[in-house]
Design an enzyme around this catalytic site. Structure first.
Site, mmCIF file in Angstrom:
data_model
loop_
_atom_site.group_PDB
_atom_site.id
_atom_site.type_symbol
_atom_site.label_atom_id
_atom_site.label_comp_id
_atom_site.label_asym_id
_atom_site.label_seq_id
_atom_site.Cartn_x
_atom_site.Cartn_y
_atom_site.Cartn_z
ATOM 1 N NE ARG A 1 0.238 -8.835 2.425
ATOM 2 C CZ ARG A 1 -0.262 -8.434 3.592
ATOM 3 N NH1 ARG A 1 -1.365 -8.985 4.065
ATOM 4 N NH2 ARG A 1 0.338 -7.511 4.299
ATOM 5 N NE ARG B 1 -2.256 -1.430 3.541
ATOM 6 C CZ ARG B 1 -1.699 -0.687 4.465
ATOM 7 N NH1 ARG B 1 -1.773 0.641 4.372
ATOM 8 N NH2 ARG B 1 -1.075 -1.220 5.489
ATOM 9 C CE1 TYR C 1 0.575 -6.276 -2.195
ATOM 10 C CE2 TYR C 1 -0.493 -4.313 -1.352
ATOM 11 C CZ TYR C 1 0.007 -5.580 -1.146
ATOM 12 O OH TYR C 1 -0.081 -6.143 0.097
ATOM 13 N N GLY C 2 -2.556 -5.626 -4.370
ATOM 14 C CA GLY C 2 -3.590 -5.940 -3.373
ATOM 15 C C GLY C 2 -4.385 -4.795 -2.778
ATOM 16 C CG ASP D 1 -6.969 -7.495 7.144
ATOM 17 O OD1 ASP D 1 -5.977 -7.333 7.867
ATOM 18 O OD2 ASP D 1 -7.237 -6.751 6.185
ATOM 19 C CB CYS E 1 1.346 -6.605 14.052
ATOM 20 S SG CYS E 1 2.496 -5.266 13.681
ATOM 21 C CB SER F 1 -0.270 -3.763 8.103
ATOM 22 O OG SER F 1 -1.454 -3.078 7.767
ATOM 23 C CG HIS G 1 -6.607 -3.322 10.333
ATOM 24 N ND1 HIS G 1 -5.301 -2.885 10.411
ATOM 25 C CD2 HIS G 1 -6.600 -4.325 9.419
ATOM 26 C CE1 HIS G 1 -4.550 -3.585 9.578
ATOM 27 N NE2 HIS G 1 -5.304 -4.466 8.969
ATOM 28 C CE LYS H 1 -6.677 -3.917 5.587
ATOM 29 N NZ LYS H 1 -5.374 -4.433 5.485
HETATM 30 P P1 GTP Z 1 -1.931 -7.889 7.487
HETATM 31 O O1 GTP Z 1 -2.490 -8.886 6.575
HETATM 32 O O2 GTP Z 1 -0.867 -7.054 6.853
HETATM 33 O O3 GTP Z 1 -2.963 -7.010 8.131
HETATM 34 O O4 GTP Z 1 -1.090 -8.672 8.628
HETATM 35 P P2 GTP Z 1 -1.470 -9.583 9.879
HETATM 36 O O5 GTP Z 1 -1.714 -8.715 11.067
HETATM 37 O O6 GTP Z 1 -2.533 -10.542 9.529
HETATM 38 O O7 GTP Z 1 -0.098 -10.348 10.168
HETATM 39 P P3 GTP Z 1 0.297 -11.913 10.059
HETATM 40 O O8 GTP Z 1 -0.538 -12.780 10.944
HETATM 41 O O9 GTP Z 1 0.352 -12.265 8.635
HETATM 42 O O10 GTP Z 1 1.773 -11.885 10.679
HETATM 43 C C1 GTP Z 1 2.801 -11.124 10.144
HETATM 44 C C2 GTP Z 1 4.126 -11.568 10.673
HETATM 45 O O11 GTP Z 1 4.133 -11.625 12.109
HETATM 46 C C3 GTP Z 1 4.539 -12.962 10.202
HETATM 47 O O12 GTP Z 1 5.872 -12.905 9.776
HETATM 48 C C4 GTP Z 1 4.399 -13.824 11.425
HETATM 49 O O13 GTP Z 1 5.306 -14.877 11.402
HETATM 50 C C5 GTP Z 1 4.668 -12.852 12.572
HETATM 51 N N1 GTP Z 1 3.946 -13.267 13.802
HETATM 52 C C6 GTP Z 1 2.620 -13.525 13.914
HETATM 53 N N2 GTP Z 1 2.293 -13.917 15.173
HETATM 54 C C7 GTP Z 1 3.449 -13.892 15.887
HETATM 55 C C8 GTP Z 1 3.770 -14.188 17.250
HETATM 56 O O14 GTP Z 1 2.927 -14.549 18.078
HETATM 57 N N3 GTP Z 1 5.071 -14.028 17.620
HETATM 58 C C9 GTP Z 1 6.033 -13.615 16.733
HETATM 59 N N4 GTP Z 1 7.278 -13.493 17.177
HETATM 60 N N5 GTP Z 1 5.774 -13.351 15.432
HETATM 61 C C10 GTP Z 1 4.492 -13.474 15.012
HETATM 62 C C1 SPV Z 2 -2.573 -4.755 5.419
HETATM 63 O O1 SPV Z 2 -1.602 -4.123 4.986
HETATM 64 O O2 SPV Z 2 -3.081 -4.510 6.542
HETATM 65 C C2 SPV Z 2 -3.143 -5.868 4.627
HETATM 66 C C3 SPV Z 2 -2.702 -6.033 3.256
HETATM 67 O O3 SPV Z 2 -3.994 -6.590 5.114
HETATM 68 S S1 SPV Z 2 -3.461 -4.926 2.149
HETATM 69 O O4 SPV Z 2 -4.613 -5.568 1.581
HETATM 70 O O5 SPV Z 2 -2.467 -4.619 1.125
HETATM 71 O O6 SPV Z 2 -3.854 -3.746 2.870
HETATM 72 MN MN MN Z 3 -4.530 -5.853 7.260
#
Ligand code: GTP
Ligand code: SPV
Ligand code: MN
Length: 606
Positions: free
Chosen positions: A383, A71, A200-201, A280, A253, A251, A229, A209
C-alpha cells in the site's frame, strides 16, 4: 505534556499508561517539528527507510512482518453484551471475558517503549458530522500514518471540548507482533477499540476500519446516520453542475480507482471532470433540506499499490509522489525509489523484495512460485499512504463541513459472470436488497484464499459493527426517512470475463461511460429497459465512442445480458444465504428483503 484538560481523556490515558507501562508518554500535537523528529528517529532505528528525497520528497518506506500484511478477519471481534447484537457476520465474545483475556497481554507491553497519544478527528474539524478519537500506540509508523490519514494533533481536541465523553478510545500495541495472539477488538458499547500484536494498516490505524466503519456503523445506527465502505466522487458536467455519487465495492475491487477516474478524451473535450471526495469511507446523514449528505471522514488514501500506474490511476500515483509512506512494495536500490507489479514493465534489477531480500528483480519476477505464478517483488496487498491534498483531482468540497449531496449510490464487486455491467434498482427497498446481495471473488486485502466467491453485503461484511439484519433494517429506515430525496441505487460490474478469463470491459477511465448513464438516469434524461432484475441501459445509451474496436456490439450484448438461468441460481443462492448464513445464525433478515426475492423470482418465471 497533556494537550487537553478533558478529564475523561486524561483518566483514560492514565489507565492505559498504568496498564501498558511505557517508559515515556508523548502527546502528539501534530507540529512539523515533532513529526520530523519522529521520522528521523524511525529512520535511525530502521523502522522506516528513507527513500530518494529528490524523486520522492518526504517519502519513506516501511516493511511489516511477512505474517502481518493484511486485515485478519478471523481475529477481529465485536464485543457487545448480547451475542445476538453482534450477529452472524462477526466474531463475538463477552466484553468482560475479552477484557480479562487481553489485559494480561497489554500488561507491561510498552515497557522499554514510548507511548504516543494521538488525538484525531474523523471528518473536517468543526463539521457536525465529524467525530473525535484518541489512539495510544507504541508505533511511530502508526503516528506517521495517522498524520496522513486523519486530521491529527491538538486541534482535534478543540472539537471535543473540555467535558465531552464522546471520543473513541483506541489502544494499540504492536507487542511482539505475534500472530497467535493478534486481536482486533471492538467494544461498541464502551466506544473502545483494542488492537494488539499487529503493525499492519487496517489493524492498527484505528481511525480507519475500526472506528470509521465498525464503531461508526454502530453509532450511525443509534443516531440515525450511515457509515459505509464507499468512495465519494463528484462529476462536473459541461453545464457546470456537479453530481455526487458514492460507491461501495469490497476491498481491492476498485474504489480508489473509480474515485480518481480520468474521463476518456471525448468526455474531457466535452467539459466533464471528476473530483475525488473520498476513496474508501463515507459518513452520510440527512441534511436540513432533506437530502443525503456525505463526508469523507479520512484525510488521506491508504491505497493498493499493485496495478497502480500512470494509465490505470494517474491521480493516485501523483498523490503518492510526495510526503507518502510505502508499505511492503519493492525498493529499487539503484536510486532508492519504489516498484510494484503493474507499475511498469521494468522491474528493478537491483531490487529488495517486500520481505527484505536483495534480488535481481528481472530474474525474480520471471521465476515461477509454488502456485505456478511468477514471484512478486511487492506484496499483492502492499500500500501507499498519501495525503488527500496531493491528489490532482481532489474536490474543492473536500473540507466542506456540510459534506456533499448524494445523487446516486452504487454497489459492485468482482463477478466473472451473471452480473451485468450496470443496472438500476426499481426503488430504494430493491436497492437495499441489491446491496445485501453484493458478492465478490476474494482478493489479497484480507488473509485467506484469493478468488473464492463470497457474500459481502454492501461491501461491509468485515466492517458492520452490529447485527447485519439490523443493519439492513437501518438501510430500509433511512430510505423511508429520505423518501423522495433518497439517492437512486445502482449495481455495476467491471469484472465480467470471457471464456478465457479476460475482462471484457476496459474499465478504469472508461467507467466514466457508465457513470454518465447513471447520472442521466438520476436526471430522468435517459430511458431504460425494464428487466426481471432491474432497469438496464439500452445498448445504444452506453457511449462507446473511441472504444468501438474493443467493445463490439457482441461484447456489449454480453455486458448487458441478463441470463435467466444464471439469475434463477443467483436468487436460489440468495435464499440459501438469507436462511442458512444469516437467519439460522441469528441474523434478523427484514421481511421486506425476503419479499424482494419473491418478486424477482416471479419476474424471472414470467
Ligand atoms: P481497498 O483500499 O482495499 O478498499 O480497495 P479499493 O476498492 O480502493 O481497490 P483499488 O481501487 O485499489 O483497486 C484494486 C485493484 O482493482 C487494482 O489492482 C486495480 O488495478 C483493479 N481495478 C480497479 N478498477 C478496475 C477496473 O475498472 N477494471 C479492472 N479490470 N480492474 C480494476
Ligand atoms: C480494505 O481492506 O478495505 C482497505 C485496507 O481499505 S485496510 O485499511 O487494511 O482495511
Ligand atoms: Mn477499503
Amino acid at each position: 505534556m497533556a494537550l487537553t484538560k478533558n478529564p475523561n481523556v486524561l483518566k483514560w490515558v492514565d489507565e492505559m499508561v498504568a496498564l501498558t507501562k511505557p517508559d515515556n508518554v508523548v502527546w502528539i500535537d501534530g507540529s512539523d517539528e515533532q513529526l520530523l523528529a519522529l521520522r528521523k528517529e524511525a529512520i535511525s532505528t530502521g523502522e522506516m527507510i528513507e527513500l530518494n528525497q529528490e524523486k520522492l520528497p518526504g517519502c519513506i518506506y516501511h516493511r511489516t512482518q511477512p505474517n502481518d500484511v493484511a486485515r485478519v478477519e478471523d481475529r477481529t471481534f465485536i464485543c457487545c453484551k448480547n451475542k445476538e447484537d453482534a450477529g452472524p457476520t462477526n466474531n463475538w465474545c463477552d466484553p468482560q471475558e475479552m477484557y480479562a483475556k487481553l489485559t494480561p497481554m497489554y500488561d507491561g507491553a510498552m515497557k522499554g517503549r514510548t507511548m504516543y497519544v494521538i488525538p484525531y478527528s474523523m471528518g473536517p474539524i468543526g463539521s457536525p458530522l465529524a467525530k473525535v478519537g484518541v489512539e495510544v500506540t507504541d508505533s511511530i509508523y502508526v503516528v506517521l500514518n495517522m498524520d496522513i490519514m486523519t486530521r491529527m494533533g491538538k486541534d482535534a481536541f478543540e472539537n471535543l471540548g473540555e467535558t465531552s465523553n464522546d471520543f473513541v478510545r483506541g489502544l494499540h500495541s504492536k507487542a511482539n507482533v505475534d500472530p497467535e495472539n493478534r486481536y482486533i477488538v471492538h467494544f461498541p458499547e464502551d466506544n473502545a477499540i483494542w488492537s494488539i500484536n499487529s503493525a499492519y494498516g487496517g489493524n492498527v490505524l484505528l481511525g480507519k476500519k475500526c472506528f470509521a466503519l465498525r464503531i461508526a456503523s454502530y453509532q450511525g445506527w443509534k443516531e440515525g446516520w450511515m457509515a459505509e465502505h464507499m468512495l465519494i466522487l463528484g462529476v462536473k458536467k459541461p453545464d457546470g453542475e456537479v453530481k455526487y455519487i458514492t460507491a461501495a465495492f469490497p476491498s481491492a475491487c476498485g474504489k480508489t480507482n473509480l474515485a480518481m477516474l480520468i474521463p476518456p478524451t471525448g468526455y474531457r473535450e466535452a467539459g466533464y471532470e471528476v473530483y475525488t471526495v473520498g476513496d474508501d469511507i463515507a459518513w452520510m446523514k440527512q441534511g436540513e433540506d432533506g437530502k443525503l449528505y456525505a463526508i469523507n471522514p479520512e484525510n488521506g488514501f491508504f491505497g493498493v499499490a499493485p496495478g497502480t500506474n500512470d494509465k490505470s490511476n494517474h491521480n493516485a500515483l501523483a498523490s503518492a509522489m510526495k510526503n507518502s509512506i510505502f508499505t511492503n512494495v519493492a525498493i529499487n536500490n539503484d536510486d532508492m525509489t519504489v516498484w510494484w507489479e503493474g507499475l511498469d514493465k521494468n522491474p528493478p534489477v537491483n531490487a529488495t523484495e517486500w520481505k527484505g531480500a536483495k534480488v535481481n528483480g528481472v530474474e525474480y519476477t520471471s521465476t515461477l512460485g509454488e502456485d505456478g505464478k511468477p514471484l512478486k517483488l511487492a506484496h499483492p496487498n502492499s500500500r501507499f499512504t498519501a495525503p488527500a491534498e496531493n491528489c490532482p483531482c481532489i474536490s474543492p468540497e473536500f473540507n466542506n463541513p456540510k459534506g456533499v449531496p448524494v445523487s446516486a449510490i452504487v454497489f459492485g464487486g468482482r463477478r466473472a459472470s451473471t452480473t451485468p455491467l450496470v443496472y438500476q434498482s426499481f426503488d430504494w427497498v430493491h436497492g437495499t436488497y441489491m446491496g445485501s446481495a453484493v458478492s465478490s471473488e476474494t482478493t489479497a486485502a484480507a488473509t485467506g484464499a484469493v478468488g473464492v466467491l463470497r457474500h459481502d453485503p454492501m461491501a461491509m461484511k468485515p466492517f458492520i459493527g452490529y447485527n447485519v439484519g439490523d443493519y439492513w433494517k437501518h438501510w430500509l429506515d433511512m430510505g423511508e426517512k429520505l423518501g423522495e430525496n433518497a439517492p437512486k441505487i445502482f449495481n455495476v460490474n467491471w469484472f465480467k470475463q470471457d471464456e478465457n478469463g479476460n475482462f471484457i470491459w476496459p474499465g478504469f477511465g472508461d467507467n466514466m461511460r457508465v457513470l454518465d448513464w447513471i447520472i442521466k438516469r438520476c436526471e430522468g434524461k435517459v430511458d431504460a429497459v425494464e428487466t426481471p432484475i432491474g432497469y438496464l441501459p439500452k445498448k445504444e445509451d452506453i457511449n462507446i465512442e473511441g472504444i468501438e474496436d474493443e467493445v463490439t456490439p457482441e461484447i456489449m450484448d454480453k455486458l448487458l445480458a441478463v441470463d435467466i438461468d444464471l439469475w434463477k441460481k443467483e436468487i436460489a443462492e440468495m435464499r440459501r444465504y438469507y436462511d442458512e448464513d444469516i437467519a439460522a445464525k441469528g441474523g434478523r433478515v427484514p421481511d421486506a428483503l425476503r419479499a424482494q426475492l419473491d418478486k424477482i423470482e416471479a419476474n424471472l418465471n414470467k
